[in-house]
Scaffold this active site. Structure first.
Site, PDB file in Angstrom:
ATOM      1  NE  ARG A  12      44.292  38.980  44.167  1.00  0.00           N
ATOM      2  CZ  ARG A  12      43.254  38.922  43.329  1.00  0.00           C
ATOM      3  NH1 ARG A  12      42.461  39.970  43.178  1.00  0.00           N
ATOM      4  NH2 ARG A  12      43.006  37.825  42.632  1.00  0.00           N
ATOM      5  CE  LYS A  15      41.495  34.745  44.628  1.00  0.00           C
ATOM      6  NZ  LYS A  15      40.053  34.676  44.768  1.00  0.00           N
ATOM      7  CD  GLU A  74      34.320  40.966  47.267  1.00  0.00           C
ATOM      8  OE1 GLU A  74      35.011  41.022  46.243  1.00  0.00           O
ATOM      9  OE2 GLU A  74      34.778  40.657  48.388  1.00  0.00           O
TER      10      GLU A  74
END
Ligand code: PXG
Length: 285
Positions: free
Chosen positions: A52, A151, A184
């Site tokens: 990721r 991220k 989220e």
């Protein structure tokens, strides 16, 4: 206690772990990060976190100057240097120092930083009694503006929502996407139980595809629980039988109240309890 930090190619004492004020990570939030955890000396899903991290970097055209295996070793070495077997790791890659101005091509030396520390957990009571959360007015960034799947060091969107939660006396806050669908929480993914089904928003709702989320989906499947990615709106949460959040820091944590509505019986439910237990077993495996 002074910590040991990995910086680019070596371990250094905390006091020597410094970045330039010209680093675009600082100036523009131009960089990527990961938050990982180790249990009993083993990093949980290290490869997935690295995948990721490298995917986030690729999406912003940031070339991480170290191979994945080197970063993996740095994570383990940093934990060992700090004598942590149950710890938290923050992996950061900045764009590097450059001229004032957005141009990422005018930077050099991306900084690869690994910080290991003890993990600051939510109080036990939150796990036993469940969280009360609110919906933030701050929407999750649209994918067309900045993909939530990256991220990045630019977390102000989430911080704005977190502030709203804190101002309402909640440690987490729910974020909706621009269509009003459930996305989220500020640092956690969300699940609900409806009847025998476990539901969670799909990636295209505008979420970070959490590694804990993926693990919980796998655990549900292994336990014979019907788990689906499905578009959810607030009504689905208000009328759910159970609700819980997942994240590296929080693990699996029950939610018992959203926007003043009690969820189900207003206490953590049995499917949440089952998945919490299975998750704890998985991380120590
Ligand atoms: N959504 C967002 C926006 C996140 O930042 C998650 C979901 C959960 O993903 P993982 O892969 O952790 O299951 C995150 C993760 C911190 C901290 O220090 C934040 C996260 C992870 C670890 C630590 O606040 N966010």
């Amino acid at each position: 206690m002074s910590r040991i930090v990995f910086m680019n190619d070596r371990l250094v004492p905390e006091a020597e772990a410094r970045v330039s004020v010209f680093d675009h990570g600082l100036l523009y939030g131009d960089g990527v990060f990961e938050g990982l955890r180790s249990y009993s000396g083993r990093v949980f899903r290290l490869d997935e976190h690295l995948d990721r991290l490298y995917a986030s970097a690729r999406a912003i055209c940031l070339e991480i100057p170290l191979a994945k295996e080197v970063v993996a070793k740095a994570v383990n070495d940093t934990l060992a240097a700090n004598k942590l077997s149950d710890g938290y790791v923050r992996l950061v890659v900045t764009r590097g120092a450059g001229s004032l101005g957005l141009d990422p091509n005018r930077t050099k030396n991306p900084q690869v930083i690994v910080i290991a520390d003890t993990i600051a957990l939510y109080p036990r009571e939150h796990y036993e009694k469940g969280l009360r959360i609110i919906t933030a007015a701050t929407q999750r960034t649209q994918s067309a503006a900045l993909s939530p799947r990256i991220k990045s060091l630019n977390y102000l969107n989430n911080i704005m929502a977190k502030l709203e939660g804190l101002q309402a006396g909640c440690v987490e806050a729910l974020m909706l996407n621009h269509k009003g669908e459930v996305a989220e929480c500020t640092g956690d993914n969300i699940f609900v139980v409806r009847g025998t089904k476990l539901l969670t928003p799909p990636p295209d709702a505008g979420i970070l595809e959490g590694i804990t989320r993926n693990a919980v989906i796998e655990l549900a499947q292994a336990a014979g629980i019907d788990c689906r990615e499905q578009t959810l709106v607030r009504h689905d949460l208000y009328t759910a039988d159970e609700c819980f959040l997942t994240g590296t820091a929080a693990e699996v944590i029950p939610v018992v109240e959203i926007d003043g509505r009690k969820i189900g019986a207003g206490v953590p439910g049995p499917i949440t309890a089952r998945l919490t237990k299975d998750f704890h077993a998985l991380v120590r495996q």
